[in-house]
Scaffold this motif. Sequence first.
Motif, short mmCIF file in Angstrom:
data_model
loop_
_atom_site.label_atom_id
_atom_site.label_comp_id
_atom_site.label_asym_id
_atom_site.label_seq_id
_atom_site.Cartn_x
_atom_site.Cartn_y
_atom_site.Cartn_z
N TYR A 115 41.03 50.75 33.53
CA TYR A 115 39.58 50.86 33.67
C TYR A 115 39.02 49.59 34.28
CZ TYR A 115 39.10 47.97 29.46
OH TYR A 115 39.16 46.94 28.55
N GLU A 116 37.74 49.65 34.71
CA GLU A 116 37.08 48.47 35.25
C GLU A 116 36.06 47.95 34.24
OE1 GLU A 116 34.62 48.81 38.74
OE2 GLU A 116 33.68 50.62 38.02
N SER A 117 35.81 46.65 34.30
CA SER A 117 34.77 46.02 33.48
C SER A 117 34.09 44.95 34.33
CB SER A 117 35.37 45.41 32.21
OG SER A 117 36.21 44.32 32.53
N ARG A 118 32.98 44.48 33.84
CA ARG A 118 32.21 43.40 34.49
C ARG A 118 31.87 43.73 35.95
NH1 ARG A 118 32.65 38.29 31.71
NH2 ARG A 118 32.39 37.36 33.75
N HIS A 119 31.57 44.99 36.22
CA HIS A 119 31.25 45.43 37.57
C HIS A 119 29.86 44.95 37.97
CE1 HIS A 119 29.85 48.23 40.70
NE2 HIS A 119 31.09 48.07 41.14
N ASN A 153 34.44 43.01 40.20
CA ASN A 153 34.78 43.63 38.92
C ASN A 153 36.11 43.07 38.42
OD1 ASN A 153 36.83 44.95 40.32
ND2 ASN A 153 36.26 47.00 39.65
N GLU A 154 36.46 43.49 37.23
CA GLU A 154 37.78 43.23 36.67
C GLU A 154 38.48 44.56 36.46
OE1 GLU A 154 37.46 41.13 32.97
OE2 GLU A 154 36.82 39.27 33.93
N ARG A 187 41.30 46.21 34.06
CA ARG A 187 41.95 45.98 32.79
C ARG A 187 42.75 47.23 32.43
NH1 ARG A 187 39.91 41.55 30.18
NH2 ARG A 187 40.91 42.25 28.27
N ASP A 219 44.67 45.14 24.96
CA ASP A 219 43.69 45.36 26.03
C ASP A 219 43.92 44.21 27.01
OD1 ASP A 219 41.54 45.74 27.72
OD2 ASP A 219 40.13 46.15 26.11
#
Length: 156
Positions: free
Chosen positions: A105-109, A123-124, A126, A138
């Motif tokens: 999945y992506e985070s901090r988009h 993005n990140e 993870r 995670d």
Amino acid sequence: MQLRNGGFFAKTGGGLCQMTNLIYWMTLHSPLTVIERWRHSFDVFPDSNRTLPFGSGATCAYNYIDLQIRNDTSAEYQLKVWLEGDFLKGEWRSNLPRIFSYEVYESRHQFRGEPWGGYTRRNEIRRKIFEDDTLVEDQFITENTAWVMYNPLLSE
């Protein structure tokens, strides 16, 4: 399609990145280790009909940009890739049963307005690693930054 110097165009020879995108995505869902991965520096298209997280692909360019994968496990792995009609398909095969499952999945988009007047997208990527439906880890995979080649703002 080929990308070059901030632009894109139709030309014979483009499309190898579809193969490396697939191999990278499959590898993120396996215990194999990615030791070299590059992504495009440009976000060419908006997300309409996107099914995978932004920046979850890999690019290659002969002879200096590669996707390299290492097997640090005790299992043997075989890469199988094939065409089914217009679709590229693939799988990692192993001589041992799977212990873990993975959720990428992506985070901090974010889209960021830059001082030069354009935008970058960041993005990140993870992944969550599960054993029998129990979250084991995670894990941070990579951080992406790309120049946006379209207007990311919604019109009124």
